[in-house]
Enzyme design. Sequence first.
Site, PDB file in Angstrom:
ATOM      1  N   ASP A  24      -0.538 -19.283 -51.838  1.00 42.47           N
ATOM      2  CA  ASP A  24      -1.963 -19.586 -51.666  1.00 42.47           C
ATOM      3  C   ASP A  24      -2.196 -21.092 -51.499  1.00 42.47           C
ATOM      4  O   ASP A  24      -1.423 -21.903 -52.005  1.00 42.47           O
ATOM      5  CB  ASP A  24      -2.733 -19.065 -52.892  1.00 42.47           C
ATOM      6  CG  ASP A  24      -4.229 -18.976 -52.644  1.00 42.47           C
ATOM      7  OD1 ASP A  24      -4.637 -18.984 -51.459  1.00 42.47           O
ATOM      8  OD2 ASP A  24      -4.986 -18.902 -53.624  1.00 42.47           O
ATOM      9  N   ASN A  72      -7.989  -9.791 -46.802  1.00 40.40           N
ATOM     10  CA  ASN A  72      -8.028 -10.953 -45.900  1.00 40.40           C
ATOM     11  C   ASN A  72      -8.674 -10.648 -44.539  1.00 40.40           C
ATOM     12  O   ASN A  72      -8.975 -11.569 -43.772  1.00 40.40           O
ATOM     13  CB  ASN A  72      -6.623 -11.558 -45.710  1.00 40.40           C
ATOM     14  CG  ASN A  72      -6.115 -12.310 -46.930  1.00 40.40           C
ATOM     15  OD1 ASN A  72      -4.913 -12.361 -47.195  1.00 40.40           O
ATOM     16  ND2 ASN A  72      -7.012 -12.915 -47.703  1.00 40.40           N
TER      17      ASN A  72
HETATM   18  C1  IPE Z   1      -4.104 -13.953 -51.908  1.00 38.19           C
HETATM   19  O1  IPE Z   1      -4.779 -15.129 -51.598  1.00 38.19           O
HETATM   20  C2  IPE Z   1      -3.506 -13.340 -50.682  1.00 38.19           C
HETATM   21  C3  IPE Z   1      -2.391 -14.064 -50.067  1.00 38.19           C
HETATM   22  C4  IPE Z   1      -1.813 -15.138 -50.535  1.00 38.19           C
HETATM   23  C5  IPE Z   1      -1.912 -13.487 -48.838  1.00 38.19           C
HETATM   24  P1  IPE Z   1      -6.359 -15.141 -51.295  1.00 38.19           P
HETATM   25  O2  IPE Z   1      -6.684 -16.548 -50.995  1.00 38.19           O
HETATM   26  O3  IPE Z   1      -6.683 -14.126 -50.290  1.00 38.19           O
HETATM   27  O4  IPE Z   1      -6.962 -14.678 -52.688  1.00 38.19           O
HETATM   28  P2  IPE Z   1      -8.397 -14.983 -53.325  1.00 38.19           P
HETATM   29  O5  IPE Z   1      -9.421 -14.617 -52.296  1.00 38.19           O
HETATM   30  O6  IPE Z   1      -8.421 -16.441 -53.660  1.00 38.19           O
HETATM   31  O7  IPE Z   1      -8.445 -14.130 -54.553  1.00 38.19           O
HETATM   32  C1  IPE Z   2      -3.044 -18.267 -48.404  1.00 40.28           C
HETATM   33  O1  IPE Z   2      -3.783 -19.407 -48.155  1.00 40.28           O
HETATM   34  C2  IPE Z   2      -2.656 -17.537 -47.137  1.00 40.28           C
HETATM   35  C3  IPE Z   2      -3.438 -16.318 -46.882  1.00 40.28           C
HETATM   36  C4  IPE Z   2      -4.266 -15.749 -47.703  1.00 40.28           C
HETATM   37  C5  IPE Z   2      -3.272 -15.716 -45.568  1.00 40.28           C
HETATM   38  P1  IPE Z   2      -5.360 -19.374 -48.038  1.00 40.28           P
HETATM   39  O2  IPE Z   2      -5.722 -19.180 -46.611  1.00 40.28           O
HETATM   40  O3  IPE Z   2      -5.944 -18.379 -48.975  1.00 40.28           O
HETATM   41  O4  IPE Z   2      -5.733 -20.845 -48.477  1.00 40.28           O
HETATM   42  P2  IPE Z   2      -6.957 -21.266 -49.392  1.00 40.28           P
HETATM   43  O5  IPE Z   2      -6.875 -20.471 -50.649  1.00 40.28           O
HETATM   44  O6  IPE Z   2      -8.198 -20.976 -48.614  1.00 40.28           O
HETATM   45  O7  IPE Z   2      -6.742 -22.736 -49.624  1.00 40.28           O
HETATM   46 MG    MG Z   3      -6.573 -18.493 -50.870  1.00 40.72          MG
END
Ligand code: IPE
Ligand code: IPE
Ligand code: MG
Length: 246
Positions: A24, A72
């Site tokens: 993340d 997502n």
């Molecule tokens: C979790 O991260 C999913 C992945 C790393 C693929 P998110 O960024 O989607 O999770 P939330 O929304 O912060 O809970």
């Molecule tokens: C994790 O990074 C990757 C996916 C969920 C695809 P994020 O895209 O959630 O990055 P932040 O949390 O917005 O920084």
């Molecule tokens: Mg994230």
Amino acid sequence: MALKRQAEPEPISGCPRHVAIIMDGNGRWATKRGRPRLFGHHAGARRVREVLEACPHIGVEYLTIFAFSTENWKRTQVEVAGLMTLFRRYITRETSALVASGVRVRFIGDRVRLEETLTRMMTNLENATAHNSRVNLTIAINYGGRDEVARATKRLAEDVAAGTLKPGDINEETLPRYLDTFVLPDPDLVIRTSGEARISNFLLWQSAYSEYEFVDTLWPDFTRAEFESLCTSYGERDRRYGGVKA
Ligand code: IPE
Ligand code: IPE
Ligand code: MG
């Protein structure tokens, strides 16, 4: 990708056998640099190789990474499409290195909602690495723990209806055979980067007794050194599984 020359990683005493990572922080990493979120996703994808390469040296047999959750899809069409393109590009670019370095790749998650070009590439990569056994890489795409349990329950109910499974035989051993992870051991250590201390629907059943590490590092900044240090700390933990320390 050109990697900086680093000393060969050493085996870690008490190393977790299975590490799962919630990668993340890609979006925030990009935003901090005034760049589009996809720039962060591309930088994040490049971090996987370094962590994966360390695994067989230090003693990690299974690495499972969360790449795209069932939630997502709520993101903009541009980001979702960009991520799907990134997954295709990752498979194209990494296949020969994965095959040559003995990595067995598996995908978990519901493939039904994914485009056919991508699912075909995923199946091809699984087949191309099916005879590898040096290290196991599992990539979670369109994966959600609740969705996985729901899909498993549906198949289980079908088996009950068909008479191949008796309701009385449903227990903690039989149920996980219906999960996407049926061939994998449960994760010993779950790492989440970016400072968020939540599971976000990742491996709900499987992580019942996993150890957790929540680190502030944004995924594109995560290094092999940090990974090794988290695996070393794991080796010093005392897992009791509800029992009492001897
Ligand atoms: C979790 O991260 C999913 C992945 C790393 C693929 P998110 O960024 O989607 O999770 P939330 O929304 O912060 O809970
Ligand atoms: C994790 O990074 C990757 C996916 C969920 C695809 P994020 O895209 O959630 O990055 P932040 O949390 O917005 O920084
Ligand atoms: Mg994230």
